[in-house]
Design a protein around this motif. Structure first.
Motif, PDB file in Angstrom:
ATOM      1  N   ALA A  10      41.959  38.943 -62.184  1.00  0.00           N
ATOM      2  CA  ALA A  10      40.706  38.007 -62.414  1.00  0.00           C
ATOM      3  C   ALA A  10      40.225  37.280 -61.443  1.00  0.00           C
ATOM      4  CB  ALA A  10      40.604  37.487 -63.666  1.00  0.00           C
ATOM      5  N   SER A 117      24.485  33.422 -72.291  1.00  0.00           N
ATOM      6  CA  SER A 117      25.916  33.308 -72.194  1.00  0.00           C
ATOM      7  C   SER A 117      26.339  34.150 -70.958  1.00  0.00           C
ATOM      8  CB  SER A 117      26.728  33.730 -73.270  1.00  0.00           C
ATOM      9  OG  SER A 117      26.530  33.014 -74.472  1.00  0.00           O
ATOM     10  N   PHE A 118      27.317  33.550 -70.181  1.00  0.00           N
ATOM     11  CA  PHE A 118      27.691  34.410 -68.971  1.00  0.00           C
ATOM     12  C   PHE A 118      29.435  34.483 -68.995  1.00  0.00           C
ATOM     13  CE2 PHE A 118      23.648  32.815 -67.934  1.00  0.00           C
ATOM     14  CZ  PHE A 118      22.796  33.838 -67.322  1.00  0.00           C
ATOM     15  N   SER A 119      29.722  35.325 -68.317  1.00  0.00           N
ATOM     16  CA  SER A 119      31.207  35.336 -67.888  1.00  0.00           C
ATOM     17  C   SER A 119      31.326  34.630 -66.567  1.00  0.00           C
ATOM     18  CB  SER A 119      31.834  36.830 -67.533  1.00  0.00           C
ATOM     19  OG  SER A 119      33.085  36.773 -67.302  1.00  0.00           O
ATOM     20  N   ILE A 121      34.301  32.199 -63.706  1.00  0.00           N
ATOM     21  CA  ILE A 121      35.696  31.954 -63.453  1.00  0.00           C
ATOM     22  C   ILE A 121      35.904  30.464 -63.130  1.00  0.00           C
ATOM     23  CG2 ILE A 121      35.485  32.641 -60.930  1.00  0.00           C
ATOM     24  CD1 ILE A 121      38.153  33.990 -61.367  1.00  0.00           C
ATOM     25  N   LEU A 134      29.770  31.806 -61.681  1.00  0.00           N
ATOM     26  CA  LEU A 134      29.431  32.981 -62.479  1.00  0.00           C
ATOM     27  C   LEU A 134      29.383  34.106 -61.515  1.00  0.00           C
ATOM     28  CD1 LEU A 134      25.785  31.818 -63.588  1.00  0.00           C
ATOM     29  CD2 LEU A 134      28.263  31.472 -64.703  1.00  0.00           C
ATOM     30  N   GLU A 135      29.293  35.344 -61.920  1.00  0.00           N
ATOM     31  CA  GLU A 135      29.282  36.711 -61.157  1.00  0.00           C
ATOM     32  C   GLU A 135      28.423  36.874 -60.050  1.00  0.00           C
ATOM     33  OE1 GLU A 135      29.347  39.801 -63.766  1.00  0.00           O
ATOM     34  OE2 GLU A 135      31.309  39.306 -64.747  1.00  0.00           O
ATOM     35  N   ARG A 175      39.424  32.885 -66.493  1.00  0.00           N
ATOM     36  CA  ARG A 175      38.193  33.477 -66.771  1.00  0.00           C
ATOM     37  C   ARG A 175      37.770  32.963 -68.253  1.00  0.00           C
ATOM     38  NH1 ARG A 175      34.662  36.690 -63.935  1.00  0.00           N
ATOM     39  NH2 ARG A 175      36.375  37.868 -63.359  1.00  0.00           N
ATOM     40  N   ILE A 176      36.636  32.483 -68.170  1.00  0.00           N
ATOM     41  CA  ILE A 176      36.083  31.852 -69.509  1.00  0.00           C
ATOM     42  C   ILE A 176      34.415  32.245 -69.580  1.00  0.00           C
ATOM     43  CG2 ILE A 176      37.224  29.625 -69.225  1.00  0.00           C
ATOM     44  CD1 ILE A 176      34.947  28.354 -67.881  1.00  0.00           C
ATOM     45  N   ALA A 177      34.112  32.188 -70.955  1.00  0.00           N
ATOM     46  CA  ALA A 177      32.655  32.365 -71.135  1.00  0.00           C
ATOM     47  C   ALA A 177      32.240  31.426 -71.368  1.00  0.00           C
ATOM     48  CB  ALA A 177      32.551  33.225 -72.414  1.00  0.00           C
ATOM     49  N   SER A 198      35.581  30.212 -76.322  1.00  0.00           N
ATOM     50  CA  SER A 198      36.036  30.231 -75.054  1.00  0.00           C
ATOM     51  C   SER A 198      37.234  29.294 -75.035  1.00  0.00           C
ATOM     52  CB  SER A 198      35.166  30.275 -73.880  1.00  0.00           C
ATOM     53  OG  SER A 198      35.592  30.313 -72.686  1.00  0.00           O
TER      54      SER A 198
END
Length: 200
Positions: A10, A117-119, A121, A134-135, A175-177, A198
């Motif tokens: 990750a 909401s987003f994934s 790191i 964010l991604e 990795r967090i939300a 999270s």
């Protein structure tokens, strides 16, 4: 080794980014110093897709030498130290301007997603909170006061924040939300909060 060990995990992308940031910035010099990244003892700019000014200088010096214009060649050689220093400085300014414009445009783009909401790191940890990426590469801040009703201690050696009562622990590369809480493109500033579920 760090990049290889993190590949497929990750935090792999974050590790690659941090390694690149830690590398010494290249500078232009009037004397040949080789190229560390290419493992080449002799190197100079000649042709670049973005046509840097140092490329043009090499072209002009070669033309002056090949077509028998020693006075032109000597004039450029005399000014080469200043040109190298100036080109290195301008490249740093261009990099800074590029980074700032990207941050501004990402903040403007994200305005329409406030509340979603987003994934993410964890890309940075400090006494004041967490930085999360964010991604789409946008980076926001999660203030420590929003992490919960706990006292979080900061471990500078391990880059972690740990809740003394709950034991909740946040570390670099985790990795967090997150929820996009607020965006101010003028700064630009992106504020995030942990999404429910999270907290660890």
């Amino acid at each position: 080794q760090a990049v290889s060990a993190s590949r497929g995990r990750a935090e792999g992308e974050l590790v690659s980014s941090l390694v690149l940031r830690s590398m010494k910035r290249a500078v232009y010099r009037e004397k040949n110093c080789g190229h560390y990244g290419l493992a080449s003892a002799t190197y100079c700019h000649f042709t670049s897709p973005i046509r840097r000014y140092p490329d043009l200088m090499v072209h002009r010096m070669l033309k002056a030498e090949l077509f028998g214009r020693p006075e032109k060649f000597d004039q450029m050689t005399t000014n080469l130290g200043w040109i190298c220093e100036h080109s290195s400085g301008m490249e740093r300014e261009a990099d800074d301007a590029q980074r700032e414009s990207e941050e501004l445009k990402l903040a403007e783009y994200l305005q329409r997603f406030v509340g979603q909401s987003f994934s993410a790191i964890v890309s940075g940890v400090s006494q004041g909170g967490l930085y999360a990426r964010l991604e789409n590469t946008a980076e926001g801040f999660i203030p420590v006061r929003t992490l919960g009703d706990d006292y979080f201690s900061f471990d500078a050696a391990r880059y972690t924040l740990t809740g003394e009562e709950t034991g909740a622990r946040y570390r670099l590369g985790q990795r967090i939300a997150v929820v996009l809480f607020a965006v101010d493109p003028r700064v630009p500033q992106i504020n995030l909060r942990l999404a429910q579920g999270s907290r660890r």
